[in-house]
Design a protein around this motif. Structure first.
Motif, short mmCIF file in Angstrom:
data_model
loop_
_atom_site.label_atom_id
_atom_site.label_comp_id
_atom_site.label_asym_id
_atom_site.label_seq_id
_atom_site.Cartn_x
_atom_site.Cartn_y
_atom_site.Cartn_z
N ARG A 104 0.82 -1.22 0.00
CA ARG A 104 0.00 0.00 0.00
C ARG A 104 0.85 1.27 0.00
N ARG A 105 2.15 1.10 0.32
CA ARG A 105 3.08 2.22 0.41
C ARG A 105 2.61 3.28 1.40
N ARG A 106 2.19 2.80 2.58
CA ARG A 106 1.75 3.72 3.63
C ARG A 106 1.83 3.02 4.99
N LEU A 107 1.68 3.82 6.04
CA LEU A 107 1.64 3.26 7.38
C LEU A 107 0.43 2.36 7.52
N TRP A 108 0.60 1.27 8.24
CA TRP A 108 -0.47 0.30 8.46
C TRP A 108 -0.58 0.07 9.96
N HIS A 109 -1.64 0.59 10.53
CA HIS A 109 -1.93 0.38 11.95
C HIS A 109 -2.58 -0.99 12.06
N LYS A 110 -1.86 -1.95 12.64
CA LYS A 110 -2.36 -3.33 12.72
C LYS A 110 -3.73 -3.32 13.36
N GLY A 111 -4.69 -3.91 12.67
CA GLY A 111 -6.06 -3.97 13.17
C GLY A 111 -6.95 -2.85 12.67
N GLU A 112 -6.43 -1.97 11.82
CA GLU A 112 -7.24 -0.84 11.35
C GLU A 112 -8.47 -1.30 10.57
N GLU A 113 -8.38 -2.43 9.90
CA GLU A 113 -9.53 -2.97 9.19
C GLU A 113 -10.21 -4.09 9.96
N SER A 114 -9.41 -4.94 10.58
CA SER A 114 -9.94 -6.14 11.24
C SER A 114 -10.37 -5.92 12.68
N GLY A 115 -9.80 -4.91 13.32
CA GLY A 115 -10.03 -4.72 14.75
C GLY A 115 -9.11 -5.56 15.62
N HIS A 116 -8.28 -6.38 15.01
CA HIS A 116 -7.37 -7.27 15.74
C HIS A 116 -6.03 -6.57 15.95
N ILE A 117 -6.01 -5.67 16.90
CA ILE A 117 -4.80 -4.88 17.16
C ILE A 117 -3.77 -5.67 17.94
N GLN A 118 -2.56 -5.17 17.93
CA GLN A 118 -1.48 -5.76 18.71
C GLN A 118 -1.02 -4.73 19.74
N ARG A 119 -1.22 -5.05 21.01
CA ARG A 119 -0.72 -4.20 22.09
C ARG A 119 0.74 -4.60 22.34
N VAL A 120 1.62 -3.63 22.28
CA VAL A 120 3.05 -3.90 22.38
C VAL A 120 3.50 -3.85 23.83
N CYS A 121 4.06 -4.96 24.29
CA CYS A 121 4.57 -5.07 25.66
C CYS A 121 6.05 -4.74 25.73
N ALA A 122 6.78 -5.06 24.67
CA ALA A 122 8.23 -4.78 24.62
C ALA A 122 8.67 -4.69 23.17
N ILE A 123 9.69 -3.86 22.95
CA ILE A 123 10.33 -3.74 21.64
C ILE A 123 11.78 -4.15 21.85
N ARG A 124 12.23 -5.13 21.07
CA ARG A 124 13.60 -5.63 21.18
C ARG A 124 14.31 -5.50 19.84
N LEU A 125 15.62 -5.41 19.91
CA LEU A 125 16.46 -5.31 18.72
C LEU A 125 17.47 -6.45 18.76
N ASP A 126 17.66 -7.13 17.63
CA ASP A 126 18.59 -8.27 17.61
C ASP A 126 20.04 -7.78 17.69
N CYS A 127 20.95 -8.74 17.82
CA CYS A 127 22.37 -8.45 18.04
C CYS A 127 23.02 -7.66 16.91
N ASP A 128 22.53 -7.82 15.69
CA ASP A 128 23.08 -7.08 14.55
C ASP A 128 22.38 -5.74 14.34
N GLY A 129 21.30 -5.52 15.07
CA GLY A 129 20.57 -4.27 14.96
C GLY A 129 19.73 -4.17 13.70
N ASP A 130 19.49 -5.32 13.04
CA ASP A 130 18.77 -5.25 11.76
C ASP A 130 17.43 -6.00 11.75
N VAL A 131 16.96 -6.42 12.92
CA VAL A 131 15.63 -7.03 13.05
C VAL A 131 15.01 -6.57 14.36
#
Length: 134
Positions: A58-85
């Protein structure tokens, strides 16, 4: 980039300005899906506590659940050892992360004969979720 968000600069963004993001259910530990994030979507995810991705199709921001209502509440954000995931530990509302109506996008498993077998059931008809919009 805002000067008060140097954490964004510690991510090894791809040449397209994106980083893969894995959504993992905090309760079960199961990987629900993989999507893409840009700086803005990751910043908004942190700010709102809800998963926001970059939709390449769609080439735009996608708020998870914007169509379905099935949102994701984020408890933690982690970064892998290489910093690329990025790994998002989430609580999946409604129990459905996949647009196919399943709990997770990884519902196919390779069997001994080299065939992809669908192992996870459809929990809700996608037509009922999206009304034919997918």
């Amino acid at each position: 980039m805002a000067k008060d968000e140097p954490w964004l600069e510690q991510i090894a963004w791809g040449p397209d300005g994106l980083v893969p993001a894995i959504a993992q259910d905090t309760r079960s530990g199961r990987v629900l899906m993989v999507a893409w994030m840009n700086r803005e979507s990751l910043r908004l995810t942190r700010e709102t506590g809800r998963a926001v991705y970059w939709s390449r199709s769609r080439r735009r921001l996608w708020h998870k659940g914007e169509e379905s209502g099935h949102i994701q509440r984020v408890c933690a954000i982690r970064l892998d050892c290489d910093g690329d995931v990025v790994l998002l530990e989430v609580e999946q509302e409604g129990g459905i992360a996949c647009h196919t109506g399943r709990e997770r996008c990884f519902y196919r498993q390779l069997d001994e004969a080299g065939r992809w077998i669908e192992t996870d059931p459809i929990l809700k008809d996608p037509e009922a979720i999206y009304g034919g919009g997918r």
